[in-house]
Write a protein that holds these residues in place. Sequence first.
Motif, mmCIF file in Angstrom:
data_model
loop_
_atom_site.group_PDB
_atom_site.id
_atom_site.type_symbol
_atom_site.label_atom_id
_atom_site.label_comp_id
_atom_site.label_asym_id
_atom_site.label_seq_id
_atom_site.Cartn_x
_atom_site.Cartn_y
_atom_site.Cartn_z
ATOM 1 N N UNK A 1 -9.708 -31.721 -21.438
ATOM 2 C CA UNK A 1 -9.025 -31.056 -22.544
ATOM 3 C C UNK A 1 -9.355 -29.576 -22.532
ATOM 4 N N UNK A 2 -8.347 -28.729 -22.780
ATOM 5 C CA UNK A 2 -8.638 -27.300 -22.839
ATOM 6 C C UNK A 2 -7.765 -26.614 -23.883
ATOM 7 N N UNK A 3 -8.300 -25.528 -24.383
ATOM 8 C CA UNK A 3 -7.610 -24.682 -25.354
ATOM 9 C C UNK A 3 -8.283 -23.319 -25.307
ATOM 10 N N UNK A 4 -7.605 -22.277 -25.769
ATOM 11 C CA UNK A 4 -8.213 -20.949 -25.742
ATOM 12 C C UNK A 4 -9.144 -20.719 -26.922
ATOM 13 N N UNK A 5 -9.965 -19.682 -26.807
ATOM 14 C CA UNK A 5 -10.766 -19.229 -27.937
ATOM 15 C C UNK A 5 -9.869 -18.310 -28.762
ATOM 16 N N UNK A 6 -9.187 -18.892 -29.770
ATOM 17 C CA UNK A 6 -8.193 -18.137 -30.516
ATOM 18 C C UNK A 6 -8.386 -18.313 -32.014
ATOM 19 N N UNK A 7 -7.302 -18.145 -32.754
ATOM 20 C CA UNK A 7 -7.404 -18.223 -34.214
ATOM 21 C C UNK A 7 -7.704 -19.625 -34.712
ATOM 22 N N UNK A 8 -7.503 -20.638 -33.866
ATOM 23 C CA UNK A 8 -7.921 -21.998 -34.222
ATOM 24 C C UNK A 8 -9.435 -22.071 -34.024
ATOM 25 N N UNK A 9 -10.135 -21.575 -34.967
ATOM 26 C CA UNK A 9 -11.567 -21.283 -34.889
ATOM 27 C C UNK A 9 -12.389 -22.461 -34.376
ATOM 28 N N UNK B 1 -18.813 -32.924 -30.576
ATOM 29 C CA UNK B 1 -18.505 -34.343 -30.805
ATOM 30 C C UNK B 1 -18.844 -35.206 -29.591
ATOM 31 N N UNK B 2 -19.068 -34.574 -28.421
ATOM 32 C CA UNK B 2 -19.339 -35.335 -27.208
ATOM 33 C C UNK B 2 -18.085 -35.665 -26.426
ATOM 34 N N UNK B 3 -17.030 -34.845 -26.596
ATOM 35 C CA UNK B 3 -15.752 -35.057 -25.915
ATOM 36 C C UNK B 3 -15.567 -33.951 -24.877
ATOM 37 N N UNK B 4 -15.169 -34.297 -23.645
ATOM 38 C CA UNK B 4 -15.004 -33.272 -22.601
ATOM 39 C C UNK B 4 -13.966 -32.223 -22.995
ATOM 40 N N UNK B 5 -14.305 -30.952 -22.799
ATOM 41 C CA UNK B 5 -13.374 -29.863 -23.100
ATOM 42 C C UNK B 5 -13.891 -28.569 -22.488
ATOM 43 N N UNK B 6 -12.977 -27.654 -22.196
ATOM 44 C CA UNK B 6 -13.336 -26.329 -21.720
ATOM 45 C C UNK B 6 -12.443 -25.310 -22.420
ATOM 46 N N UNK B 7 -12.839 -24.044 -22.333
ATOM 47 C CA UNK B 7 -12.029 -22.950 -22.849
ATOM 48 C C UNK B 7 -11.160 -22.408 -21.716
ATOM 49 N N UNK B 8 -9.859 -22.407 -21.924
ATOM 50 C CA UNK B 8 -8.945 -21.864 -20.942
ATOM 51 C C UNK B 8 -7.607 -21.607 -21.620
ATOM 52 N N UNK B 9 -6.707 -20.944 -20.904
ATOM 53 C CA UNK B 9 -5.416 -20.583 -21.488
ATOM 54 C C UNK B 9 -4.358 -20.558 -20.394
ATOM 55 N N UNK B 10 -3.142 -20.910 -20.768
ATOM 56 C CA UNK B 10 -1.999 -20.750 -19.869
ATOM 57 C C UNK B 10 -1.551 -19.308 -19.994
ATOM 58 N N UNK B 11 -2.042 -18.460 -19.101
ATOM 59 C CA UNK B 11 -1.785 -17.033 -19.203
ATOM 60 C C UNK B 11 -1.153 -16.459 -17.955
#
Length: 837
Positions: A459-467, A476-486
């Motif tokens: 799972x990935x999402x950017x460091x944005x306004x969705x704080x 929570x112990x769920x796999x995720x990284x910070x990234x963006x479709x840019x």
Amino acid sequence: MALAKYSRVDGRKSSSYCSTATIVVFVAFCLVGIWMFMSSSVVPVQNSELSSQETTNEVKPTVPKSVSKQFDDTSGDLPEGATREDATGMPHKESENTDEDNMTENLVVERKNENTESQNSAEENQEENRANESSDEKTKSENELKMVDEDDGNGNGKDGETNAREGESNSETGEAENEGGEMNKNLQTELEESSGENRSESAEGEKNYEEEETADKTKSIDKEAISTEEKNDQNQDKHSEQSAVKNSVESQENSQASNEMLPAGAQSEILTESTTQNGAWSTQAVESQNEKKSQHSSISSEKNGHHWKVCKSTAGPDYIPCLDNWQVIRKLPSTKHYEHRERHCPAEAPTCLVPLPEGYKRSVKWPKSRDKIWYYNVPHTKLAEVKGHQNWVKVNGEYLTFPGGGTQFKNGALHYIDFIQDSVPEIAWGKRSHVILDVGCGVASFGGYLLERDVLAMSFAPKDEHEAQVQFALERGIPAILSVMGTKRLPFPSSVFDLVHCARCRVPWHIEGGKLLLELNRVLRPGGYFVWSATPVYQKLPEDVGIWQEMSRLTKSMCWDLVVIKKDRLNAVGAAIYRKPTSNECYNKRSRNIPPLCEESDDPNAAWNVPLQACMHKVPVDSERGSLWPAQWPERLEQPPYWLNSQVGVYGKAAQEDFTADYNHWKTVVSQSYLNGMGINWSSVRNVMDMKAVYGGFAAALKDLKVWVMNVVPIDSSDTLPIIYERGLFGIYHDWCESFNTYPRTYDVLHADHLFSTTKKRCKLVTVIAEVDRILRPEGKLIVRDNGETISEVESLAKSLQWEIRMIYSKDNEGLLCVRKTFWRPTEEETIKSSII
């Protein structure tokens, strides 16, 4: 000499000599008695230091340099010389306690540190007495010290009793676990036998160093005092959040434990005095101790190679160096393509430590953490205010709770997951579809609940306004990284994900020739599915209708097959599910080459800082990777990929043989060493990272535990990440001279197999260790396998960070080190100018 002296001064006859001598001898013996009484509180400290020195000699033998051997420990068992140590370098002779027991141990150490201060005062007094004593008295005192040392060497000394009592005390709590098992008992026996042999061999030489031993006594005590004070500082930080009632109860237990651990006599009197109340005034001891802590902390850090400071940045406890470089972000010519959400690393990687949030505590254990986390660990409420009605996250007292909803699945992720499979049964969660990509994941509830279907979601999402959405996921112990479709490719190989999912992910797939959707086409396996759950699929607003028409033209020209459009009546949403072609037949029949096929020279696997292009790569054919679908899970985990044919593997064997040997190696190491001999309570471990994965053997060996492993393939290592995905695992490319795309305090265990020795050739080791500290949770573990020189460097830096050395071993210039991060943070700040808004 004394008789002649008094004879000349007094002029008395020989008859008076005896009476004078009697008085002098009497006074001398009184002084000796007083000195022996006072020194009784000092001897155990000295013995402890000597024991530490002896253990160090056993643990880190001097060995000749040789070529590194990856599979040197094929048995996986810890060698005879291996041992586990505490924060002061002392070996544990008992199996490691659980994390809960460690809190009790640390409180005991705090009480012991108070007595160490008193011991130091006694040492100062005895130094004054020592200056006035005769040479005969010194000889007697040395004999006394020797007797105590010999007693300790026979296993009957006070230190030995202390270790035994610690074990008994931990057993009584009912929380201790024998994590080492039979293997640890064997290690203990070997260590005791080795220690006994060393003491016997050195018995004849004791007389030769008695005088040196006495002269070095003061230095040894000073070192021990510094170590204990630093440990005390850690524990005070760690337990600052305990309630007053709990502190009172633990204080009573602590007093009892301290009485058992420390010798009787003068120290018992000090313990009695320490139970009195201080009223509204601070004590001189506390004031002086605080000052000495500050001084010793500075001295200790400099001695171990680095003086640490706390990073001062706008992001504070959430600082991510390559995503918070505002010095560069402010100068970007445009943010149209989310350039400000991409990586912009500072010219020099920071060497400071990210501060802890106020009130931070150990994370909630999995699986409870999926539904709730401590508020103060991620103290952000904006997302709860904005998305609470969609059941993303809610504030509930001291917890943040996650009902399992999302924008497209307000009534729970499990229903939505089943809705997708009911729409296309061929998706077959957990069998055919095991490794998926979730774009714009939010708090990753979709990926979290897919774990119940045996599906691993990146799972990935950017460091944005969705704080802090990704920080919530990792906490929570769920796999995720910070990234963006840019503007750049995602850091994954081509054709590796079984399915790609986007639920209102806010990505404009249709613009600029479909450049962003073509990037998903690159990472999606031929025959894989794209699940698009968004308003253009089921709403008829003018904007939605226009987007749908554009997407329809784009996906048709990409030869994607629209398998189904289906509505979820419970959540009042819909999803369109597409399938990527498995051959190039459709590409060759297109009337227009739009979007165009990529050049033959374009490597689809090149993914590190590579700009996006609006083109498609051809589908692999024949026996190329991606031409066939992998075996179903879990069979694919152990099978060498079909496309590993004539290649030579990383370790020099034929690729398939190399793959199998690597897997067998890590199964043995994990089962016989890591699970039982490293002092790690794996029931408290959830988020794991292999910082230098090769074939993913380490992650595969952990498959039966309730953990997930982020496999990182460094950009300067062999590109084996496609193999990792082929076996049903996941991972990412990364350059360890830069910061990783994750929030601070997000991993429980970091594993580095011959990573640091190669990385330090390109950048400073201290910057890599600072990054390790940033992403590792307090009480998290770092396991390092590397050459002897690098192990020593990492150990030195770990000590400067006031981490606990759990185990260290070295043989034939190959070493193994396990350390535990503490809650310690420096008091001095370092302003990061590039990260200030």
